[in-house]
Design a protein around this motif. Structure first.
Motif, PDB file in Angstrom:
ATOM      1  N   THR A 159       0.991  -1.212   0.005  1.00 54.61           N
ATOM      2  CA  THR A 159      -0.132   0.050   0.105  1.00 54.61           C
ATOM      3  C   THR A 159       0.801   1.250   0.018  1.00 54.61           C
ATOM      4  O   THR A 159       1.878   1.366   0.476  1.00 54.61           O
ATOM      5  N   ASP A 160       0.420   2.355  -0.812  1.00 52.30           N
ATOM      6  CA  ASP A 160       0.860   3.705  -0.474  1.00 52.30           C
ATOM      7  C   ASP A 160       0.145   4.708   0.270  1.00 52.30           C
ATOM      8  O   ASP A 160       0.350   5.885   0.160  1.00 52.30           O
ATOM      9  N   GLY A 161      -1.098   4.179   0.755  1.00 50.61           N
ATOM     10  CA  GLY A 161      -1.753   5.078   1.462  1.00 50.61           C
ATOM     11  C   GLY A 161      -2.983   5.701   0.665  1.00 50.61           C
ATOM     12  O   GLY A 161      -3.939   6.101   1.166  1.00 50.61           O
ATOM     13  N   SER A 162      -2.974   5.502  -0.916  1.00 46.98           N
ATOM     14  CA  SER A 162      -4.102   6.223  -1.541  1.00 46.98           C
ATOM     15  C   SER A 162      -5.089   5.651  -1.468  1.00 46.98           C
ATOM     16  O   SER A 162      -5.484   4.569  -0.733  1.00 46.98           O
ATOM     17  N   THR A 192      -6.343   1.586  -0.681  1.00 43.94           N
ATOM     18  CA  THR A 192      -7.215   1.315   0.383  1.00 43.94           C
ATOM     19  C   THR A 192      -8.155   0.303   0.073  1.00 43.94           C
ATOM     20  O   THR A 192      -8.606  -0.594   0.650  1.00 43.94           O
ATOM     21  N   THR A 242       4.609  -0.944   3.044  1.00 44.56           N
ATOM     22  CA  THR A 242       4.491   0.385   2.493  1.00 44.56           C
ATOM     23  C   THR A 242       6.148   0.647   2.283  1.00 44.56           C
ATOM     24  O   THR A 242       7.134   0.204   3.122  1.00 44.56           O
ATOM     25  N   VAL A 269       4.745   9.354   7.366  1.00 44.75           N
ATOM     26  CA  VAL A 269       3.900   9.053   6.071  1.00 44.75           C
ATOM     27  C   VAL A 269       3.568   7.409   6.264  1.00 44.75           C
ATOM     28  O   VAL A 269       2.578   6.843   6.469  1.00 44.75           O
ATOM     29  N   ARG A 306       1.522   6.444   9.419  1.00 43.54           N
ATOM     30  CA  ARG A 306       0.092   6.751   9.246  1.00 43.54           C
ATOM     31  C   ARG A 306      -0.353   5.819   8.133  1.00 43.54           C
ATOM     32  O   ARG A 306      -1.633   5.406   8.397  1.00 43.54           O
ATOM     33  N   THR A 307       0.021   5.453   7.103  1.00 48.69           N
ATOM     34  CA  THR A 307      -0.360   4.633   6.093  1.00 48.69           C
ATOM     35  C   THR A 307      -0.467   3.279   6.895  1.00 48.69           C
ATOM     36  O   THR A 307      -1.576   2.563   6.637  1.00 48.69           O
ATOM     37  N   HIS A 315       7.407  -1.388   7.185  1.00 49.46           N
ATOM     38  CA  HIS A 315       7.979  -0.181   6.512  1.00 49.46           C
ATOM     39  C   HIS A 315       9.373  -0.475   5.861  1.00 49.46           C
ATOM     40  O   HIS A 315      10.306  -0.852   6.392  1.00 49.46           O
TER      41      HIS A 315
END
Length: 148
Positions: free
Chosen positions: A9-12, A16, A37, A69, A72-73, A92
């Motif tokens: 995931t990149d958190g976008s 998601t 990530t 970041v 958070r992701t 990470h």
């Protein structure tokens, strides 16, 4: 079937959606999940530009920002897993190009499926920005589920 799933995931918002699909599949198959990530290596050119703009510690600033970041992701992904009744490990991966980091992490953790999103870029935009999903599909010996 699949016993250990890596969700990249990149958190976008699109990533998601892939997380949701990966967690649903894992729940159905009773598979364990790792969410990863990847933080790209810092760019000497960008950091030099930041230093010229007055940044005192551009490398430290980059590392702090990328860590925040990533936290958070991964925190959001972990929260989604919990909401869906699952547990997951989070990783990470630092200083790697995304496709390489995803594949290395999947292999190192003996995952038998990679789940990730594709932004569906085409033409010049794809040539300029690249496609991490396409690179993972091309280089991975592990099956990849692509979510759009």
């Amino acid at each position: 079937m699949y016993k250990r799933i890596l969700i990249a995931t990149d958190g976008s918002a699109l990533a998601t959606k892939a997380e949701t699909q990966g967690f649903s599949l894992a729940k159905e198959l009773h598979a364990s999940v790792i969410v990863a990530t990847v933080t790209e290596p810092w760019s000497a050119i960008e950091l030099a530009a930041q230093a010229q703009r007055g940044a005192k510690h551009p490398v430290e600033d980059y590392e702090k920002h990328s860590t925040a970041v990533a936290e958070r992701t991964l925190g959001a992904a972990s929260g989604l897993a919990k909401k869906m009744g699952l547990a997951c490990d989070t990783i990470h991966v630092k200083d790697e190009h995304p496709a390489e980091g995803i594949i290395k992490t999947a292999k190192a953790n003996e995952c038998d499926l990679i789940v990730m999103a594709s932004h569906g870029r085409r033409g010049l935009q794809r040539a300029l920005l690249g496609s991490q999903t396409n690179e993972v599909l091309s280089l991975s010996s592990i099956p990849v589920l692509v979510c759009k």
